[in-house]
Design an enzyme around this catalytic site. Structure first.
Site, PDB file in Angstrom:
ATOM      1  N   ALA A 161       0.870  -1.177   0.000  1.00 45.81           N
ATOM      2  CA  ALA A 161       0.000   0.000   0.000  1.00 45.81           C
ATOM      3  C   ALA A 161       0.907   1.227   0.000  1.00 45.81           C
ATOM      4  CB  ALA A 161      -0.887  -0.022   1.233  1.00 45.81           C
TER       5      ALA A 161
ATOM      6  N   GLY B 174       0.583  -4.932   0.891  1.00 44.18           N
ATOM      7  CA  GLY B 174      -0.610  -5.061   0.053  1.00 44.18           C
ATOM      8  C   GLY B 174      -0.339  -5.813  -1.242  1.00 44.18           C
TER       9      GLY B 174
ATOM     10  N   GLU C 224      -0.490  -9.376  -0.268  1.00 42.81           N
ATOM     11  CA  GLU C 224      -1.901  -9.694  -0.024  1.00 42.81           C
ATOM     12  C   GLU C 224      -2.661  -9.850  -1.340  1.00 42.81           C
ATOM     13  OE1 GLU C 224      -1.990  -6.304   2.672  1.00 42.81           O
ATOM     14  OE2 GLU C 224      -2.889  -7.605   4.198  1.00 42.81           O
TER      15      GLU C 224
ATOM     16  N   GLU D 197       4.655  -4.851   7.372  1.00 49.30           N
ATOM     17  CA  GLU D 197       3.917  -3.770   8.048  1.00 49.30           C
ATOM     18  C   GLU D 197       4.422  -3.494   9.458  1.00 49.30           C
ATOM     19  OE1 GLU D 197       2.574  -6.055   6.129  1.00 49.30           O
ATOM     20  OE2 GLU D 197       1.063  -5.158   4.826  1.00 49.30           O
TER      21      GLU D 197
HETATM   22  N1  COA Z   1       4.567   3.158  -0.772  1.00 49.88           N
HETATM   23  C1  COA Z   1       4.948   4.314  -1.340  1.00 49.88           C
HETATM   24  N2  COA Z   1       6.081   4.452  -2.046  1.00 49.88           N
HETATM   25  C2  COA Z   1       6.844   3.374  -2.196  1.00 49.88           C
HETATM   26  C3  COA Z   1       6.524   2.137  -1.645  1.00 49.88           C
HETATM   27  C4  COA Z   1       5.314   2.043  -0.907  1.00 49.88           C
HETATM   28  N3  COA Z   1       4.904   0.904  -0.360  1.00 49.88           N
HETATM   29  N4  COA Z   1       7.490   1.259  -1.948  1.00 49.88           N
HETATM   30  C5  COA Z   1       8.384   1.925  -2.686  1.00 49.88           C
HETATM   31  N5  COA Z   1       8.002   3.204  -2.840  1.00 49.88           N
HETATM   32  C6  COA Z   1       8.683   4.267  -3.579  1.00 49.88           C
HETATM   33  C7  COA Z   1       9.896   4.808  -2.822  1.00 49.88           C
HETATM   34  O1  COA Z   1       9.487   5.770  -1.859  1.00 49.88           O
HETATM   35  C8  COA Z   1      10.682   5.415  -3.959  1.00 49.88           C
HETATM   36  O2  COA Z   1      10.097   6.628  -4.327  1.00 49.88           O
HETATM   37  P1  COA Z   1      11.036   7.938  -4.602  1.00 49.88           P
HETATM   38  O3  COA Z   1      11.908   7.535  -5.751  1.00 49.88           O
HETATM   39  O4  COA Z   1      10.048   9.009  -4.950  1.00 49.88           O
HETATM   40  O5  COA Z   1      11.788   8.169  -3.344  1.00 49.88           O
HETATM   41  C9  COA Z   1      10.452   4.439  -5.099  1.00 49.88           C
HETATM   42  O6  COA Z   1       9.237   3.748  -4.777  1.00 49.88           O
HETATM   43  C10 COA Z   1      11.558   3.407  -5.266  1.00 49.88           C
HETATM   44  O7  COA Z   1      11.724   2.750  -4.032  1.00 49.88           O
HETATM   45  P2  COA Z   1      13.138   2.616  -3.291  1.00 49.88           P
HETATM   46  O8  COA Z   1      12.883   2.403  -1.831  1.00 49.88           O
HETATM   47  O9  COA Z   1      14.036   3.737  -3.670  1.00 49.88           O
HETATM   48  O10 COA Z   1      13.684   1.272  -3.967  1.00 49.88           O
HETATM   49  P3  COA Z   1      14.714   0.237  -3.338  1.00 49.88           P
HETATM   50  O11 COA Z   1      15.081  -0.688  -4.441  1.00 49.88           O
HETATM   51  O12 COA Z   1      15.811   0.939  -2.637  1.00 49.88           O
HETATM   52  O13 COA Z   1      13.882  -0.571  -2.232  1.00 49.88           O
HETATM   53  C11 COA Z   1      11.974  -1.779  -1.371  1.00 49.88           C
HETATM   54  C12 COA Z   1      12.828  -1.407  -2.614  1.00 49.88           C
HETATM   55  C13 COA Z   1      10.765  -2.536  -1.875  1.00 49.88           C
HETATM   56  C14 COA Z   1      12.814  -2.672  -0.426  1.00 49.88           C
HETATM   57  C15 COA Z   1      11.551  -0.475  -0.632  1.00 49.88           C
HETATM   58  O14 COA Z   1      11.012   0.429  -1.587  1.00 49.88           O
HETATM   59  C16 COA Z   1      10.534  -0.698   0.445  1.00 49.88           C
HETATM   60  O15 COA Z   1      10.884  -1.181   1.521  1.00 49.88           O
HETATM   61  N6  COA Z   1       9.261  -0.340   0.206  1.00 49.88           N
HETATM   62  C17 COA Z   1       8.223  -0.383   1.183  1.00 49.88           C
HETATM   63  C18 COA Z   1       7.725  -1.802   1.364  1.00 49.88           C
HETATM   64  C19 COA Z   1       6.649  -1.848   2.439  1.00 49.88           C
HETATM   65  O16 COA Z   1       6.868  -1.568   3.577  1.00 49.88           O
HETATM   66  N7  COA Z   1       5.427  -2.238   2.006  1.00 49.88           N
HETATM   67  C20 COA Z   1       4.317  -2.357   2.884  1.00 49.88           C
HETATM   68  C21 COA Z   1       3.539  -1.112   2.933  1.00 49.88           C
HETATM   69  S1  COA Z   1       2.138  -1.278   4.022  1.00 49.88           S
END
Ligand code: COA
Length: 260
Positions: A66, A111, A114, A134
C-alpha cells in the site's frame, strides 16, 4: 472508464491487468485500488474473458505494498475505510468466478503480497520477494494478509513473517507452496500467458465451481463442504460443456467448451 494507474488489455479470452506505477514500485494508492476494483468488475462482466493475468510494470516490483505516503496521513476512521476497501478488492478477486494468475515479477510486499495471495495461482520470477513488512511501519497487514497467509503457509511461518517483517525469496515461497512455479524474469510473462491460454480453453462453469468449492469449502465442516461439492458436481452435469467434454473424450477429439 480510462485508467491512470493500471493498464488493461485483452487477447483472446485472457485479460491482462498491470499495476502501472513503476516509479513507486507499483504501490497501491487509493486511486489504484479503485481502478483495480473497476478492472476486475469489467473482467467479471465480460463474457469473453475466461482468465485474468495480474502483474506489475517494470522489472523490480509486482506491487511493493500500500502507498506509505497515504498511510502516513490516515486518521483511524480513514484507516478503517482503507483497510475495508483493500479487503473488498481481495474478496472480489477471490470470488471473481474466473481464475486470476498472479505473475509476480519482483517485490510483492504488504498489500502486494496480499494481492498475490488473493489470486488463484501465483507464478513468480526468480527475483521475487514476498513479505508482510507492516510491523516495520508500526501497523499490521490490513488487506487480509493475516488470514490468507496463515491459511496458505501455516501458523508458524505466518507468525515469523509478520512478526519479523522480513521477506522471503521466490525459492522459499516455492518451497512453502506459496508459488506454483519460478521462472527467469525474462520468461515469466510469456509463461503466465501460456498458462492462461491453456486454462482459457477449459470449461468456464466448471472452473467457476472449482474456485468456489476450494475457496469456501475449506472454511466449512467437512460434511457441509462435501455436500456443497456434490451439489456443484450435479450442477456441472446440467451444462452443455459437460456433454461436450465427456463426448469429446469418448470420440477421441478436442473438446470445445462454450460456457453453457
Ligand atoms: N509506498 C509508497 N512508495 C513506495 C513504496 C510504498 N509501499 N514502496 C516503494 N516506494 C517508492 C519509494 O518511496 C521510492 O520513491 P522515490 O523515488 O520518490 O523516493 C520508489 O518507490 C523506489 O523505491 P526505493 O525504496 O528507492 O527502492 P529500493 O530498491 O531501494 O527498495 C523496497 C525497494 C521494496 C525494499 C523499498 O522500496 C521498500 O521497503 N518499500 C516499502 C515496502 C513496504 O513496507 N510495504 C508495505 C507497505 S504497508
Amino acid at each position: 472508464m480510462g485508467f491512470n494507474n493500471i493498464l488493461t488489455s485483452s487477447n483472446n479470452a485472457v485479460m491482462r491487468i498491470t499495476v502501472n506505477r513503476p516509479d513507486k514500485l507499483n504501490a497501491l494508492n487509493l486511486d489504484t485500488l479503485l481502478e483495480l476494483g473497476q478492472a476486475f468488475e469489467d473482467a467479471a462482466n465480460d463474457e469473453a474473458t475466461r482468465v485474468v493475468v495480474l502483474t506489475g510494470s517494470g522489472e523490480k516490483a509486482f506491487v511493493a505494498g500500500a502507498d506509505i505516503s497515504e498511510i502516513n496521513q490516515l486518521s483511524p476512521m480513514e484507516a478503517k475505510d482503507f483497510s475495508e476497501l483493500g479487503q473488498q478488492l481481495m474478496l472480489q478477486i477471490e470470488n471473481l468466478g474466473k481464475p486470476v494468475i498472479a505473475a509476480v515479477n519482483g517485490f510483492a510486499l504488504g498489500g502486494g503480497c496480499e494481492l498475490a495471495l488473493a489470486c488463484s495461482i501465483r507464478l513468480a520470477s526468480d527475483n521475487a520477494r514476498f513479505g508482510l513488512p507492516e510491523i516495520k511501519l508500526g501497523v499490521i497487514p490490513g488487506f487480509g494478509g493475516t488470514q490468507r497467509l496463515v491459511r496458505m503457509v501455516g501458523r508458524a511461518k505466518a507468525l515469523e513473517m509478520t512478526l519479523t517483517g522480513n521477506p522471503i525469496s521466490g525459492q522459499d515461497a516455492l518451497q512453502l507452496n506459496l508459488v506454483s512455479k519460478l521462472f527467469n524474469q525474462a520468461e515469466l510473462q510469456d509463461q503466465a500467458d501460456k498458462l492462461a491460454a491453456t486454462m482459457a480453453g477449459s470449461a468456464p462453469i466448471a472452473m467457476q465451481h472449482i474456485l468456489h468449492i476450494i475457496q469456501h469449502g475449506a472454511d466449512l465442516p467437512l460434511n457441509a463442504a462435501l455436500d456443497m461439492e456434490t451439489q456443484l458436481f450435479a450442477l456441472c452435469c446440467s451444462t452443455h460443456d459437460m456433454r461436450e467434454g465427456t463426448s469429446a473424450f469418448l470420440e477421441k477429439r478436442q473438446a470445445e467448451f462454450t460456457g453453457r
